[in-house]
Structure formats: structure tokens, C-alpha cells
Design an enzyme around this catalytic site. Structure first.
Site, PDB file in Angstrom:
ATOM      1  N   HIS A  43      -7.714   2.244  -8.857  1.00 26.34           N
ATOM      2  CA  HIS A  43      -6.383   2.981  -8.865  1.00 26.34           C
ATOM      3  C   HIS A  43      -5.459   3.031 -10.084  1.00 26.34           C
ATOM      4  CE1 HIS A  43      -3.426   4.592  -5.557  1.00 26.34           C
ATOM      5  NE2 HIS A  43      -2.974   5.112  -6.567  1.00 26.34           N
ATOM      6  N   GLU A  74      -9.248   6.413  -7.569  1.00 27.06           N
ATOM      7  CA  GLU A  74      -7.905   6.706  -6.527  1.00 27.06           C
ATOM      8  C   GLU A  74      -6.812   7.067  -7.235  1.00 27.06           C
ATOM      9  OE1 GLU A  74      -7.109   3.106  -4.536  1.00 27.06           O
ATOM     10  OE2 GLU A  74      -8.768   3.560  -3.259  1.00 27.06           O
ATOM     11  N   HIS A 204      -7.140  -0.674   2.621  1.00 31.33           N
ATOM     12  CA  HIS A 204      -5.921  -1.334   2.288  1.00 31.33           C
ATOM     13  C   HIS A 204      -5.449  -2.462   3.305  1.00 31.33           C
ATOM     14  CE1 HIS A 204      -2.083  -1.144   0.138  1.00 31.33           C
ATOM     15  NE2 HIS A 204      -1.640  -1.720   1.152  1.00 31.33           N
TER      16      HIS A 204
HETATM   17  C1  LIG Z   1      -5.267   3.304  -1.780  1.00 31.88           C
HETATM   18  C2  LIG Z   1      -5.009   1.859  -1.406  1.00 31.88           C
HETATM   19  O1  LIG Z   1      -4.625   1.417  -0.255  1.00 31.88           O
HETATM   20  C3  LIG Z   1      -5.385   1.030  -2.334  1.00 31.88           C
HETATM   21  O2  LIG Z   1      -6.512   1.276  -3.146  1.00 31.88           O
HETATM   22  C4  LIG Z   1      -4.421   0.947  -3.909  1.00 31.88           C
HETATM   23  O3  LIG Z   1      -5.408   0.779  -4.690  1.00 31.88           O
HETATM   24  C5  LIG Z   1      -3.761  -0.204  -3.749  1.00 31.88           C
HETATM   25  O4  LIG Z   1      -3.127  -0.103  -4.931  1.00 31.88           O
HETATM   26  P1  LIG Z   1      -2.314  -1.610  -5.698  1.00 31.88           P
HETATM   27  O5  LIG Z   1      -3.786  -2.426  -6.016  1.00 31.88           O
HETATM   28  O6  LIG Z   1      -1.586  -1.080  -6.830  1.00 31.88           O
HETATM   29  O7  LIG Z   1      -1.560  -2.147  -4.563  1.00 31.88           O
HETATM   30  N1  LIG Z   2      -8.391   1.753  -0.866  1.00 31.59           N
HETATM   31  C1  LIG Z   2      -8.081   0.555  -0.570  1.00 31.59           C
HETATM   32  C2  LIG Z   2      -8.354  -0.097  -1.948  1.00 31.59           C
HETATM   33  O1  LIG Z   2      -9.059   0.267  -2.542  1.00 31.59           O
HETATM   34  C3  LIG Z   2      -8.009  -1.577  -2.019  1.00 31.59           C
HETATM   35  O2  LIG Z   2      -7.043  -1.999  -0.936  1.00 31.59           O
HETATM   36  P1  LIG Z   2      -6.573  -3.239  -1.098  1.00 31.59           P
HETATM   37  O3  LIG Z   2      -7.700  -4.197  -0.571  1.00 31.59           O
HETATM   38  O4  LIG Z   2      -6.293  -3.954  -2.490  1.00 31.59           O
HETATM   39  O5  LIG Z   2      -5.412  -3.436  -0.112  1.00 31.59           O
END
Ligand SMILES: CC(=O)[C@@H](O)[C@H](O)COP(=O)(O)O
Ligand SMILES: NCC(=O)COP(=O)(O)O
Length: 252
Positions: A43, A74, A204
Site C-alpha cells: 500500500h 493498494e 484489515h
Molecule cells: C487497506 C488496508 O486495510 C490495508 O491494506 C492497509 O494497507 C493498511 O495500511 P497500513 O499498513 O499503512 O496501516
Molecule cells: N487490505 C488489507 C491489508 O493489505 C493488510 O491489512 P493489515 O493486515 O495490515 O491490517
């Protein structure tokens, strides 16, 4: 089989706390794939707090070397550019991941904490979704379990939705008496998505405690997990952590 896509954000976060390339994000991504993870997720955020544009390019090359593996990038297509962050769309169109998951995060958010409001953003997302699909990139939209919003996800051309599982994870952690209702809402959202022909991802705050139930979601195709898996890796090692999540997803 539900695919595990390991999110490498937090490995990059540790790397960025010093000069240099330690830990090596690509090397740890390779470990995840060699252990059997079906994908890698990143992300890249405009402030580059963790994943940098170069990581996206490097990981795209890593994933291309693994047959059947998916690379998922993402981000918010309306955020950036900022400094040497070119913006999500230029980066995604350059690296051509298998999937792009669009997320409505603002730059000042600590983490992702809500899905899209497509009543507000649907019309401006539509051409972006089409541009990604024209580039043969599957499009997933980060969504709350709201049936009306999920119907709009179909209308704007998404291929999949990613159900935001933060509130579900919170309900499990708090042993909330609302847990059954929260999970039922996710199941209803998944069933609705399936009737619309939308694929179903989720992510998440998923972890080894809340995943055994969530894996029973009807039609679930992919989970992307990073934060908790990285913490588990501190305790058991990365390969063992990936194996633990794979075993959990297969019901062992
Ligand atoms: C979209 C989502 O819920 C996660 O993929 C996101 O990548 C979390 O981002 P951080 O790792 O910056 O918290
Ligand atoms: N889209 C969710 C992700 O890539 C990872 O979320 P998290 O496990 O770091 O909360």
C-alpha cells in the site's frame, strides 16, 4: 482455496527507520512466496511512511518470477503526487500488478479505517477503474459491508470488493455481544456481492484469532494480511507465520 496475500508494509516501515536496506523487503517477500503465500500486497502512501515507489517496482519483478502468484497494489487514486511519489495510477500502470485495490484513505490517516462512499466518489472512480481494466489489471474496491454501496461497486465497474474487516476484528478482540451481528452483516454483503458477480476479498486487522471464523465467509477468495502477520513473525519467524496463516485458511 482462499488466497493469502501478505502485506509487506510493516517490513518497509522498519526498514525506513534507518538508512540502508535492512530489513530487505524483497528478500522477505521472497520468503513469503517460497513458503506458499499466493500473493504479495503493498500500500504505497504519498508520504512513503513504509512502501516506496521503488519497492513496488522491485516487488512487481519478484512476483513475475513466481508462477501463479498475484501482486496487489493498494491506494487512493486521488492522493498525490507528493515529492517523488508519482501518484497511484502512474505507479500501477507502470508496474502492471495483477490487482489494484482502490482505498479511500486520506494522507493524514494512521491506517485504513473505512470503505468508499460511492454515492460521492463513484462517478470520478469510474474512468479510473476503466483505465485499470483496459490495462488488464483487476480492480477491487475497499468497501464497508453496505449492500447499497456494494451495488454501486458493480455499477462503476469493479471486478471485486475488499470487505473492510476492521470492525469485525475489533468485535472479536472485545468479545463483543455484537460479534454475531457484525459477522452476519459481512456474510450478507458477501452474498450480495456474489449475486452481482463481484469477487470477494477481505482485509484489515485479520489475525490468527479472528481468521478461523472469517474464513467461513461465503465466496471469500483472498485475504490480505500484514500487520498481525508481521507481529506474529517477530515471535515465530516469517516462514512459520506465513505457514500458520496458510494452515488457518485451509481449516487446519
Ligand atoms: C487497506 C488496508 O486495510 C490495508 O491494506 C492497509 O494497507 C493498511 O495500511 P497500513 O499498513 O499503512 O496501516
Ligand atoms: N487490505 C488489507 C491489508 O493489505 C493488510 O491489512 P493489515 O493486515 O495490515 O491490517
Amino acid at each position: 482455496m482462499i488466497a493469502l496475500s501478505v502485506n509487506l508494509n510493516k517490513i518497509a516501515l522498519i526498514r525506513n527507520s534507518r538508512e540502508g536496506n535492512f530489513p530487505d523487503v524483497v528478500a522477505h517477500g521472497r520468503t513469503c512466496l517460497e513458503t506458499g503465500a499466493q500473493g504479495i500486497t503493498v500500500h504505497p502512501r504519498p508520504d512513503q511512511r513504509h512502501i516506496r515507489p521503488g519497492d513496488v517496482r522491485d516487488l512487481a519483478r519478484l512476483c513475475a518470477g513466481f508462477e501463479g502468484i498475484e501482486f496487489n497494489v493498494e491506494g487512493n487514486p486521488f492522493a498525490g503526487p507528493m515529492d517523488d511519489y508519482p501518484g497511484l495510477m502512474p505507479l500501477v500502470l507502470e508496474t502492471a500488478p495483477d490487482q489494484c485495490t482502490l482505498v479511500p484513505d486520506s494522507n493524514d490517516q494512521l491506517t485504513s479505517d473505512h470503505g468508499f462512499d460511492l454515492k460521492r466518489d463513484g462517478s470520478r472512480l469510474e474512468p479510473i477503474i476503466q483505465q485499470l481494466k483496459d490495462a488488464n489489471i483487476r480492480v477491487s474496491l475497499f468497501m464497508d459491508p453496505d449492500l447499497e454501496q456494494i451495488s454501486l461497486a458493480r455499477e462503476v465497474g469493479a471486478d471485486r470488493i475488499e470487505l473492510y474487516t476492521g470492525p469485525y476484528a475489533e468485535a472479536v478482540a472485545q468479545q463483543s455481544d455484537q460479534l454475531d451481528a457484525v459477522f452476519a452483516a459481512h456474510c450478507a454483503a458477501a452474498e450480495h456481492a456474489r449475486t452481482l458477480g463481484l469477487g470477494i476479498n477481505a482485509g484489515h486487522d485479520l489475525n490468527l484469532i479472528n481468521l478461523p471464523r472469517y474464513r467461513t465467509l461465503p465466496g471469500l477468495q483472498e485475504v490480505s494480511i500484514g500487520h498481525a502477520l508481521t507481529v506474529d513473525a517477530l515471535n515465530m519467524g516469517l516462514a512459520n507465520a506465513v505457514s500458520a496463516y496458510l494452515n488457518c485458511l485451509s481449516g487446519n
